[in-house]
Design a protein around this motif. Structure first.
Motif, PDB file in Angstrom:
ATOM      1  N   GLU A 150      -1.074  -3.200  -7.829  1.00 25.87           N
ATOM      2  CA  GLU A 150      -1.919  -2.430  -8.739  1.00 25.87           C
ATOM      3  C   GLU A 150      -3.055  -3.277  -9.295  1.00 25.87           C
ATOM      4  N   ILE A 151      -2.793  -4.556  -9.538  1.00 28.20           N
ATOM      5  CA  ILE A 151      -3.856  -5.450 -10.006  1.00 28.20           C
ATOM      6  C   ILE A 151      -4.935  -5.578  -8.941  1.00 28.20           C
ATOM      7  N   VAL A 152      -4.522  -5.676  -7.678  1.00 29.96           N
ATOM      8  CA  VAL A 152      -5.488  -5.743  -6.576  1.00 29.96           C
ATOM      9  C   VAL A 152      -6.248  -4.426  -6.457  1.00 29.96           C
ATOM     10  N   ARG A 153      -5.530  -3.321  -6.604  1.00 33.07           N
ATOM     11  CA  ARG A 153      -6.171  -2.008  -6.510  1.00 33.07           C
ATOM     12  C   ARG A 153      -7.231  -1.845  -7.614  1.00 33.07           C
ATOM     13  N   ASP A 154      -6.875  -2.245  -8.837  1.00 34.81           N
ATOM     14  CA  ASP A 154      -7.813  -2.116  -9.955  1.00 34.81           C
ATOM     15  C   ASP A 154      -9.019  -3.039  -9.785  1.00 34.81           C
ATOM     16  N   ASP A 155      -8.802  -4.191  -9.152  1.00 36.00           N
ATOM     17  CA  ASP A 155      -9.919  -5.118  -8.912  1.00 36.00           C
ATOM     18  C   ASP A 155     -10.965  -4.505  -7.994  1.00 36.00           C
ATOM     19  N   GLY A 156     -10.515  -3.805  -6.948  1.00 35.84           N
ATOM     20  CA  GLY A 156     -11.402  -3.023  -6.100  1.00 35.84           C
ATOM     21  C   GLY A 156     -12.086  -3.744  -4.957  1.00 35.84           C
ATOM     22  N   ARG A 157     -12.059  -5.069  -4.923  1.00 40.50           N
ATOM     23  CA  ARG A 157     -12.803  -5.798  -3.876  1.00 40.50           C
ATOM     24  C   ARG A 157     -12.242  -5.539  -2.482  1.00 40.50           C
ATOM     25  N   LEU A 158     -10.935  -5.632  -2.325  1.00 41.60           N
ATOM     26  CA  LEU A 158     -10.361  -5.440  -0.994  1.00 41.60           C
ATOM     27  C   LEU A 158     -10.456  -3.980  -0.565  1.00 41.60           C
ATOM     28  N   ALA A 159     -10.263  -3.062  -1.502  1.00 44.79           N
ATOM     29  CA  ALA A 159     -10.392  -1.644  -1.173  1.00 44.79           C
ATOM     30  C   ALA A 159     -11.806  -1.331  -0.710  1.00 44.79           C
ATOM     31  N   ALA A 160     -12.802  -1.948  -1.353  1.00 42.01           N
ATOM     32  CA  ALA A 160     -14.189  -1.726  -0.964  1.00 42.01           C
ATOM     33  C   ALA A 160     -14.480  -2.274   0.427  1.00 42.01           C
ATOM     34  N   ALA A 161     -13.684  -3.268   0.872  1.00 42.37           N
ATOM     35  CA  ALA A 161     -13.847  -3.845   2.209  1.00 42.37           C
ATOM     36  C   ALA A 161     -13.069  -3.066   3.258  1.00 42.37           C
ATOM     37  N   GLY A 162     -12.469  -1.943   2.863  1.00 42.27           N
ATOM     38  CA  GLY A 162     -11.750  -1.101   3.822  1.00 42.27           C
ATOM     39  C   GLY A 162     -10.284  -1.430   3.977  1.00 42.27           C
ATOM     40  N   ILE A 163      -9.719  -2.259   3.096  1.00 45.03           N
ATOM     41  CA  ILE A 163      -8.314  -2.641   3.192  1.00 45.03           C
ATOM     42  C   ILE A 163      -7.451  -1.621   2.454  1.00 45.03           C
ATOM     43  N   ASP A 164      -6.386  -1.184   3.096  1.00 42.57           N
ATOM     44  CA  ASP A 164      -5.419  -0.293   2.463  1.00 42.57           C
ATOM     45  C   ASP A 164      -4.482  -1.158   1.626  1.00 42.57           C
ATOM     46  N   VAL A 165      -4.747  -1.252   0.329  1.00 43.63           N
ATOM     47  CA  VAL A 165      -3.970  -2.161  -0.514  1.00 43.63           C
ATOM     48  C   VAL A 165      -2.519  -1.713  -0.683  1.00 43.63           C
ATOM     49  N   SER A 166      -2.225  -0.455  -0.367  1.00 44.99           N
ATOM     50  CA  SER A 166      -0.845   0.022  -0.484  1.00 44.99           C
ATOM     51  C   SER A 166       0.075  -0.639   0.537  1.00 44.99           C
ATOM     52  N   THR A 167      -0.487  -1.302   1.552  1.00 43.69           N
ATOM     53  CA  THR A 167       0.327  -1.985   2.562  1.00 43.69           C
ATOM     54  C   THR A 167       0.731  -3.392   2.124  1.00 43.69           C
ATOM     55  N   GLY A 168       0.321  -3.806   0.941  1.00 47.88           N
ATOM     56  CA  GLY A 168       0.573  -5.173   0.505  1.00 47.88           C
ATOM     57  C   GLY A 168       2.042  -5.500   0.322  1.00 47.88           C
ATOM     58  N   VAL A 169       2.455  -6.608   0.901  1.00 46.76           N
ATOM     59  CA  VAL A 169       3.802  -7.154   0.684  1.00 46.76           C
ATOM     60  C   VAL A 169       3.628  -8.623   0.333  1.00 46.76           C
ATOM     61  N   GLY A 170       4.545  -9.154  -0.485  1.00 39.55           N
ATOM     62  CA  GLY A 170       4.315 -10.509  -0.969  1.00 39.55           C
ATOM     63  C   GLY A 170       5.560 -11.333  -1.163  1.00 39.55           C
ATOM     64  N   LEU A 171       5.320 -12.550  -1.609  1.00 37.13           N
ATOM     65  CA  LEU A 171       6.373 -13.475  -1.992  1.00 37.13           C
ATOM     66  C   LEU A 171       5.814 -14.399  -3.069  1.00 37.13           C
ATOM     67  N   ILE A 172       6.726 -15.089  -3.748  1.00 32.45           N
ATOM     68  CA  ILE A 172       6.321 -15.997  -4.808  1.00 32.45           C
ATOM     69  C   ILE A 172       5.866 -17.324  -4.221  1.00 32.45           C
ATOM     70  N   VAL A 173       4.734 -17.830  -4.705  1.00 31.56           N
ATOM     71  CA  VAL A 173       4.255 -19.154  -4.337  1.00 31.56           C
ATOM     72  C   VAL A 173       4.041 -19.950  -5.623  1.00 31.56           C
ATOM     73  N   GLU A 174       3.885 -21.265  -5.489  1.00 28.93           N
ATOM     74  CA  GLU A 174       3.706 -22.109  -6.660  1.00 28.93           C
ATOM     75  C   GLU A 174       2.489 -23.004  -6.482  1.00 28.93           C
ATOM     76  N   ASP A 175       1.755 -23.216  -7.569  1.00 32.77           N
ATOM     77  CA  ASP A 175       0.646 -24.161  -7.598  1.00 32.77           C
ATOM     78  C   ASP A 175       1.233 -25.508  -7.972  1.00 32.77           C
ATOM     79  N   GLU A 176       1.269 -26.440  -7.014  1.00 35.60           N
ATOM     80  CA  GLU A 176       1.929 -27.724  -7.231  1.00 35.60           C
ATOM     81  C   GLU A 176       1.049 -28.735  -7.941  1.00 35.60           C
TER      82      GLU A 176
END
Length: 225
Positions: A150-176
């Motif tokens: 939803e944060i990506v959807r509200d941002d709008g950049r990827l949606a404007a590039a034609g990306i279907d943000v509803s397909t997003g799947v993720g995992l946790i990463v860490e900034d070391e």
């Protein structure tokens, strides 16, 4: 070899298990990928046999999970740690107290301080046994993934590039990088489909602690000759 280490003749393996073969059943990919070959063609065929199983009922029921969450959130020891903090219950697991005793363990993530509050519950006594704060990143939950999308959807950049943000799947990463402002934050690495493509079309690193996108962009696609 000393005789004390020798296998008694005929003792092992049991009859019928002279040759134990473990079949590689391979992944089940649905829908199949359109941009890579079907992996099944590289796997040896495996014989399967249907067997009857008897399901076992677990003591760790949905009702007990919910009672554990309710007891944790009602506890003064927990509310004092979470007062004024943005938080969410991530999971309810179990904790082994001894060889015969397991108790529900409620995991609550504090996004303000980026710590996990672990609450051990005794559901029979309706009591909080222990409350502890720990610094680690639990696995991503379905609810958190939806928040990140939803944060990506509200941002709008990827949606404007034609990306279907509803397909997003993720995992946790860490900034070391200990000097990074996002060090220790709850970071979700999202990748976007379509679901029938092995190579993602776009990515986004979502900071759930700050409720913002840290980085996002398109992923270059190789074109088959």
């Amino acid at each position: 070899m000393s005789r004390q280490y020798q296998q008694p003749p005929g003792a092992l393996p049991p009859p019928g298990l002279l040759s134990a073969q473990i079949p590689n059943l391979g992944p089940v990919i649905d829908p199949p990928y359109s941009d890579v070959p079907d992996f099944s063609e590289y796997l040896a065929p495996a014989e399967t046999k249907a067997v009857e199983v008897e399901p076992l009922e677990s003591w760790f029921t949905t009702d007990i999970r919910q009672k554990a969450v309710d007891l944790a959130l009602e506890s003064d020891r927990v509310t004092r740690k979470l007062e004024g903090k943005r938080h969410q219950v991530l999971d309810v697991g179990t904790r082994s107290m001894d060889r015969e005793t397991e108790l529900p363990l409620v995991g609550i993530y504090n996004y303000t301080d980026d710590v996990v509050v672990e609450v051990t519950i005794d559901p029979m006594r309706r009591a909080v046994i222990e409350v502890a704060e720990k610094s680690y990143q639990p696995a991503l939950t379905e609810s958190e993934q939806k928040q990140a999308v939803e944060i990506v959807r509200d941002d709008g950049r990827l949606a404007a590039a034609g990306i279907d943000v509803s397909t997003g799947v993720g995992l946790i990463v860490e900034d070391e990088d200990a000097g990074s402002p996002r060090h220790g934050h709850r970071l979700v690495d999202l990748r976007f489909g379509p679901a029938d493509r092995y190579v993602p079309t776009a990515f986004a690193i979502v900071d759930l602690s700050a409720q913002e996108i840290a980085e996002a962009g398109l992923i270059a696609q190789e074109v088959a000759p």
